[in-house]
Design a protein around this motif. Structure first.
Motif, mmCIF file in Angstrom:
data_model
loop_
_atom_site.group_PDB
_atom_site.id
_atom_site.type_symbol
_atom_site.label_atom_id
_atom_site.label_comp_id
_atom_site.label_asym_id
_atom_site.label_seq_id
_atom_site.Cartn_x
_atom_site.Cartn_y
_atom_site.Cartn_z
ATOM 1 N N THR A 87 -11.055 -12.118 -59.157
ATOM 2 C CA THR A 87 -10.606 -12.593 -57.853
ATOM 3 C C THR A 87 -11.001 -11.586 -56.778
ATOM 4 N N PRO A 88 -11.822 -11.982 -55.807
ATOM 5 C CA PRO A 88 -12.334 -11.022 -54.818
ATOM 6 C C PRO A 88 -11.274 -10.624 -53.795
ATOM 7 N N ASP A 89 -11.341 -9.370 -53.351
ATOM 8 C CA ASP A 89 -10.436 -8.901 -52.311
ATOM 9 C C ASP A 89 -11.187 -8.421 -51.071
ATOM 10 N N ARG A 90 -12.503 -8.635 -51.067
ATOM 11 C CA ARG A 90 -13.326 -8.238 -49.924
ATOM 12 C C ARG A 90 -14.660 -8.983 -50.023
ATOM 13 N N PRO A 91 -15.389 -9.100 -48.942
ATOM 14 C CA PRO A 91 -16.684 -9.796 -48.983
ATOM 15 C C PRO A 91 -17.773 -8.883 -49.543
ATOM 16 N N GLU A 92 -17.740 -8.639 -50.826
ATOM 17 C CA GLU A 92 -18.657 -7.718 -51.500
ATOM 18 C C GLU A 92 -20.036 -8.351 -51.640
ATOM 19 N N THR A 93 -21.064 -7.616 -51.215
ATOM 20 C CA THR A 93 -22.440 -8.126 -51.315
ATOM 21 C C THR A 93 -23.170 -7.607 -52.541
ATOM 22 N N GLY A 94 -22.521 -6.738 -53.323
ATOM 23 C CA GLY A 94 -23.184 -6.149 -54.482
ATOM 24 C C GLY A 94 -22.941 -6.903 -55.776
ATOM 25 N N TYR A 95 -22.102 -7.954 -55.737
ATOM 26 C CA TYR A 95 -21.789 -8.717 -56.946
ATOM 27 C C TYR A 95 -22.330 -10.142 -56.845
ATOM 28 N N GLY A 96 -22.537 -10.761 -58.015
ATOM 29 C CA GLY A 96 -22.793 -12.190 -58.047
ATOM 30 C C GLY A 96 -21.476 -12.947 -57.936
ATOM 31 N N TYR A 97 -21.543 -14.212 -57.522
ATOM 32 C CA TYR A 97 -20.342 -15.027 -57.327
ATOM 33 C C TYR A 97 -20.418 -16.294 -58.178
ATOM 34 N N ILE A 98 -19.246 -16.760 -58.586
ATOM 35 C CA ILE A 98 -19.115 -18.014 -59.329
ATOM 36 C C ILE A 98 -18.181 -18.933 -58.558
ATOM 37 N N GLN A 99 -18.634 -20.131 -58.275
ATOM 38 C CA GLN A 99 -17.777 -21.142 -57.654
ATOM 39 C C GLN A 99 -17.254 -22.070 -58.741
ATOM 40 N N TYR A 100 -15.986 -22.434 -58.646
ATOM 41 C CA TYR A 100 -15.403 -23.272 -59.691
ATOM 42 C C TYR A 100 -14.651 -24.459 -59.090
ATOM 43 N N HIS A 101 -14.462 -25.474 -59.924
ATOM 44 C CA HIS A 101 -13.670 -26.643 -59.547
ATOM 45 C C HIS A 101 -12.192 -26.320 -59.755
ATOM 46 N N HIS A 102 -11.375 -26.526 -58.737
ATOM 47 C CA HIS A 102 -9.937 -26.292 -58.886
ATOM 48 C C HIS A 102 -9.344 -27.347 -59.820
#
Length: 357
Positions: free
Chosen positions: A148-163
């Motif tokens: 769970t992200p706590d900042r707009p980090e540009t160094g990581y990949g992101y995963i979007q999921y269906h709620h």
């Protein structure tokens, strides 16, 4: 008693973003980065020791690091340390380890983890692993852990999921590689994105099914010699197989294509320790927000990480948001957030003939 999972630890990286502290001959997974008396590899082994027996661990590394793994993890037998003849990215190393385990235990459940990440809340982490193993039992599910992200980090990949209300594991919608800051802020505000931790949980046969579907050439290369694994012919077969396969990540080759991918949004004090900046954020800071591991005299200096040989006095005045690191034959002074340039630093140093790159 429930069957325990196998633990696959990926320990073949170079760690160039921690240069010059991390070098090709001894990258960051073999270093005591946090000053706790254990390397990152050893801390990873410790973290999973309550989930699996010592004989259920597999460490896969680059051939030049074989002796370092043996030295740091004497608990493991030689057959538990896999040597890659070439770096062919995560899909290949995971396939090798998976087929090796599958050849002797077709019902094996696997947890795959990088060797160089940090987890600060072990109990919560173990609970998440328990949930992930349960979710991975169903069908051919491929489970990953999202942070769970706590900042707009540009160094990581992101995963979007269906709620999915009431579910602990969510169906994955999209993967996004390291975004720019504006996109990272949008992801954070949306509430349906997590950071990609690079930790995977699945049954061996689920991953093999996915490889056959999405990376058939890679699957064929290992299927061809599966009878040689766990025999005296394994080394020769792996040399041949690695010549046949292309370099591709498990994310791009499988996870982004499969319809069976689930993510468990989590928070257990995770960091990928991927840069000097991430280390700075984790270490204790003084009243000027400096992290100092040096014999140093600092004046009008703040928000810096200073790590040098304690035998040398370092005098610094007027720096802000800088990294100062001296290791062996290299002194590096640069803004602490320039990690994207480190590969270029290393390449240029190599051209100058600097030893121990």
């Amino acid at each position: 008693m429930p069957k325990k999972p196998y633990i696959i630890i990926m320990a073949g990286g170079i760690g160039s973003r921690f240069w010059p502290y991390s070098r090709r001959h001894k990258p960051k997974q073999f270093l005591d980065v946090l000053g706790e008396g254990r390397s990152l590899l050893q801390m990873t082994f410790d973290r999973f020791s309550e989930l699996a027996d010592p004989e259920q661990f597999i460490v896969i590394t680059y051939t030049k690091y074989l002796d370092q793994v043996k030295e740091q993890l004497p608990e493991l037998q030689d057959h538990q340390i896999l040597s890659e003849p070439a770096r062919k990215n995560t899909a290949t190393c995971i396939a090798y380890a998976t087929y090796k385990i599958f050849s002797r235990d077709p019902e094996a459940e696997l947890i795959i983890t990088p060797a160089d990440h940090l987890v600060r809340e072990d109990d919560r982490f173990k609970a998440v692993m328990g949930v992930a193993l349960k979710v991975a039992k169903e069908g051919n599910r491929l489970v990953t852990i999202g942070i769970t992200p706590d900042r707009p980090e540009t160094g990581y990949g992101y995963i979007q999921y269906h709620h999915q209300e009431g579910n602990e594991a969510m169906k994955v919608k999209t993967f996004t590689e390291k975004p720019n800051e504006a996109l990272a802020k949008t992801f954070l505000e949306s509430g349906d994105f997590v950071w990609n931790s690079g930790i995977f949980i699945w049954k061996a046969k689920s991953l093999i099914h996915a490889l056959k579907t999405h990376l058939p050439d890679l699957a064929d290369a290992f299927e061809e010699g599966i009878g040689h694994l766990n025999t005296a012919k394994e080394g020769e077969f792996i040399q041949k197989a690695y010549l046949q396969v292309k370099s591709i990540s498990i994310d791009y080759g499988v996870m982004e294509k499969s319809e069976e991918v689930y993510v468990i949004p989590s928070d257990f004090g995770w960091s990928d320790l991927g840069s000097w900046e991430s280390l700075y954020e984790l270490r204790q800071q003084d009243e000027n927000k400096n992290v100092v591991e040096a014999n140093a005299m600092l004046y009008d200096t703040k928000n810096c990480l200073i790590k040098t040989d304690s035998d040398r006095l370092v005098v610094i005045r007027g720096l802000e948001n800088y990294l100062v690191n001296e290791e062996d034959n290299v002194l590096l002074i640069c803004p602490i957030n320039t990690e994207k340039e480190f590969r270029q630093f290393v390449a240029d140093a190599k051209k100058k003939g600097v030893k121990f790159i």
